[in-house]
Design a protein around this motif. Structure first.
Motif, mmCIF file in Angstrom:
data_model
loop_
_atom_site.group_PDB
_atom_site.id
_atom_site.type_symbol
_atom_site.label_atom_id
_atom_site.label_comp_id
_atom_site.label_asym_id
_atom_site.label_seq_id
_atom_site.Cartn_x
_atom_site.Cartn_y
_atom_site.Cartn_z
ATOM 1 N N UNK A 123 33.898 36.046 28.842
ATOM 2 C CA UNK A 123 33.768 35.271 30.071
ATOM 3 C C UNK A 123 32.896 36.030 31.069
ATOM 4 N N UNK A 124 32.352 35.308 32.030
ATOM 5 C CA UNK A 124 31.588 35.904 33.123
ATOM 6 C C UNK A 124 32.263 35.517 34.431
ATOM 7 N N UNK A 125 32.384 36.479 35.351
ATOM 8 C CA UNK A 125 32.980 36.191 36.657
ATOM 9 C C UNK A 125 31.923 36.348 37.741
ATOM 10 N N UNK A 126 32.107 35.563 38.793
ATOM 11 C CA UNK A 126 31.195 35.557 39.929
ATOM 12 C C UNK A 126 32.017 35.658 41.202
ATOM 13 N N UNK A 127 31.443 36.284 42.232
ATOM 14 C CA UNK A 127 32.084 36.385 43.535
ATOM 15 C C UNK A 127 31.136 35.836 44.585
ATOM 16 N N UNK A 128 31.652 34.952 45.439
ATOM 17 C CA UNK A 128 30.897 34.434 46.580
ATOM 18 C C UNK A 128 31.519 35.028 47.838
ATOM 19 N N UNK A 180 37.370 28.991 57.682
ATOM 20 C CA UNK A 180 37.201 28.618 56.279
ATOM 21 C C UNK A 180 38.508 28.852 55.536
ATOM 22 N N UNK A 181 39.100 27.778 55.037
ATOM 23 C CA UNK A 181 40.314 27.905 54.227
ATOM 24 C C UNK A 181 39.919 28.054 52.769
ATOM 25 N N UNK A 182 40.563 28.985 52.072
ATOM 26 C CA UNK A 182 40.302 29.195 50.656
ATOM 27 C C UNK A 182 39.678 30.537 50.342
ATOM 28 N N UNK A 183 39.354 31.328 51.374
ATOM 29 C CA UNK A 183 38.795 32.661 51.162
ATOM 30 C C UNK A 183 39.917 33.693 51.082
ATOM 31 N N UNK A 184 39.669 34.816 50.382
ATOM 32 C CA UNK A 184 40.649 35.891 50.365
ATOM 33 C C UNK A 184 40.462 36.798 51.586
ATOM 34 N N UNK A 223 38.960 39.480 51.913
ATOM 35 C CA UNK A 223 37.611 40.050 51.985
ATOM 36 C C UNK A 223 36.553 38.978 52.245
ATOM 37 N N UNK A 224 37.002 37.785 52.665
ATOM 38 C CA UNK A 224 36.112 36.646 52.935
ATOM 39 C C UNK A 224 35.353 36.230 51.689
ATOM 40 N N UNK A 225 36.020 36.299 50.545
ATOM 41 C CA UNK A 225 35.388 36.007 49.266
ATOM 42 C C UNK A 225 36.223 35.023 48.456
ATOM 43 N N UNK A 226 35.595 34.487 47.436
ATOM 44 C CA UNK A 226 36.249 33.618 46.470
ATOM 45 C C UNK A 226 35.586 33.901 45.121
ATOM 46 N N UNK A 227 36.354 33.836 44.039
ATOM 47 C CA UNK A 227 35.815 34.145 42.721
ATOM 48 C C UNK A 227 35.862 32.916 41.809
ATOM 49 N N UNK A 228 35.062 32.982 40.759
ATOM 50 C CA UNK A 228 35.011 31.911 39.763
ATOM 51 C C UNK A 228 34.746 32.533 38.401
ATOM 52 N N UNK A 229 35.154 31.830 37.352
ATOM 53 C CA UNK A 229 34.965 32.303 35.981
ATOM 54 C C UNK A 229 34.229 31.239 35.170
ATOM 55 N N UNK A 230 33.179 31.672 34.474
ATOM 56 C CA UNK A 230 32.498 30.829 33.492
ATOM 57 C C UNK A 230 33.027 31.266 32.133
ATOM 58 N N UNK A 231 33.736 30.375 31.477
ATOM 59 C CA UNK A 231 34.418 30.720 30.231
ATOM 60 C C UNK A 231 33.493 30.613 29.026
#
Length: 122
Positions: free
Chosen positions: A60-65, A75-79, A81-89
């Motif tokens: 898998x590959x992970x990305x951080x915005x 902004x609701x949904x950020x951690x 560190x003001x970030x959010x992650x995603x995974x491309x499986x």
């Protein structure tokens, strides 16, 4: 590689900013950059597509915005560190693609929000 997203909760603000930048000598019209525009509060699900070339890959590959500009408190949904992650499986064949979705973000305040997207090491 870095990818920048522009999210604007008030399209008039985007237009005014674009005109100010062009009048100040900018050669880029930010209205031409992919953007999300909303009204009273805008929901957005940011996405990236990963493509593997040259060989297959079984992981898998992970990305951080990361929010680089804009009011993170709006902004609701950020951690924290003001970030959010995603995974491309995976798995991937040579030339294969997979989409990674960062999940729902809700923008509660008008403004311009700029994210830097980075691919994390596998």
């Amino acid at each position: 590689m870095q990818i920048w997203f522009h999210i604007d909760v008030n399209s008039a603000f985007l237009s005014w900013t674009a005109l100010d930048l062009l009048n100040a000598g900018s050669h880029e019209d930010i209205r031409e950059i992919p953007a999300i525009i909303g009204g009273e509060g805008a929901d957005a699900a940011l996405k990236v597509t990963k493509q593997v070339k040259g060989a297959g890959y079984n992981g898998d590959f992970t990305f951080t915005a990361v929010l680089k500009s804009g009011n993170a408190a709006a902004v609701e949904g950020l951690d924290d560190n003001h970030a959010v992650t995603a995974v491309a499986n995976g798995p991937y064949t040579d030339g294969g693609t997979s989409e990674a979705v960062f999940g729902q973000l809700t923008f509660k305040e008008a403004g311009t929000y700029t994210f830097e997207v980075s691919e994390n090491a596998p």
